[in-house]
Write an enzyme that holds these catalytic residues in place. Structure first.
Site, mmCIF file in Angstrom:
data_model
loop_
_atom_site.group_PDB
_atom_site.id
_atom_site.type_symbol
_atom_site.label_atom_id
_atom_site.label_comp_id
_atom_site.label_asym_id
_atom_site.label_seq_id
_atom_site.Cartn_x
_atom_site.Cartn_y
_atom_site.Cartn_z
ATOM 1 N N ASP A 126 0.861 -1.181 0.000
ATOM 2 C CA ASP A 126 0.000 0.000 0.000
ATOM 3 C C ASP A 126 0.894 1.226 0.000
ATOM 4 O O ASP A 126 1.966 1.224 0.620
ATOM 5 C CB ASP A 126 -0.909 0.016 1.230
ATOM 6 C CG ASP A 126 -2.035 -1.009 1.165
ATOM 7 O OD1 ASP A 126 -2.365 -1.468 0.054
ATOM 8 O OD2 ASP A 126 -2.583 -1.343 2.223
ATOM 9 N N ASP A 144 -7.149 -1.456 -4.617
ATOM 10 C CA ASP A 144 -8.248 -1.009 -3.761
ATOM 11 C C ASP A 144 -9.136 -0.002 -4.487
ATOM 12 O O ASP A 144 -10.360 -0.003 -4.321
ATOM 13 C CB ASP A 144 -7.702 -0.394 -2.468
ATOM 14 C CG ASP A 144 -6.872 -1.365 -1.653
ATOM 15 O OD1 ASP A 144 -7.118 -2.585 -1.745
ATOM 16 O OD2 ASP A 144 -5.968 -0.900 -0.927
#
Length: 187
Positions: A126, A144
């Site tokens: 991330d 995401d």
């Protein structure tokens, strides 16, 4: 000029390959250029780049579970769910192209995160964060974004939930406009 026709299967393959490819490329770039850099801030700290390895799900939920259980859930169960969703999409011929793209984004994002979990000992790369002041998102990645965009698209698409009403349609317009056009032709 002849209109280009693309089947839902071909469209799904295109969306899957593009979404997984974009996700994986951005994660490679993030790992190469953000490792050890700390936080980079842009646009008055509205947009941040910060590299983390997330062993949990959304916002790190489940990261405290034992590694074996995390793997079983985040790789095993998620992979089975993605396969089931893919099979459902492929076996539902009445879906509009809009719904196929939406489903492809959700599945592609899921595949992108499963790839990370398999390659990086259960962790997902991330690196994106948005916000103003103390009002900020969690740290996320492109997969995401695809999942959230696809889910939002599915929520607004009527034929995702009732594909039989759109079945046999040549057009991708709203069902009401197709019904009106058919009535006009019959009179």
């Amino acid at each position: 000029m002849k209109k280009l026709r693309i089947s839902n299967a071909a469209l799904l393959a295109l969306v899957l390959s593009t979404s997984v490819g974009c996700d994986q490329v951005t994660k490679i770039v993030a790992r190469e250029h953000l490792e050890g850099v700390g936080r980079l801030s842009y646009l008055g700290d509205t947009f941040r780049l910060v590299l983390i390895e997330n062993h949990g799900a959304f916002l790190g939920m489940g990261s405290e579970m034992p590694a074996g259980l995390r793997t079983a859930i985040f790789v095993g169960v998620v992979s089975l769910a993605l396969i089931a969703f893919l099979v459902w999409i492929m076996r539902t011929p009445g879906l509009s192209r809009f719904s196929v793209v939406a489903a492809g984004l959700v599945i592609g994002g899921g595949i992108g995160n499963v790839i990370d979990r398999v390659l990086f000992e259960g962790g997902v790369t991330d690196f994106l964060n948005l916000g103003i002041g103390t009002l900020r998102t969690g740290i996320f990645n492109v997969a995401d974004v695809w999942i959230m965009l696809g889910a939002a698209m599915m929520l607004v698409s009527r034929d995702t939930w009732a594909p039989d009403k759109a079945e046999g349609s040549e057009e991708d317009g709203p069902p009401e406009s197709r019904d009106d056009a058919e009535r006009a032709l019959q009179t």
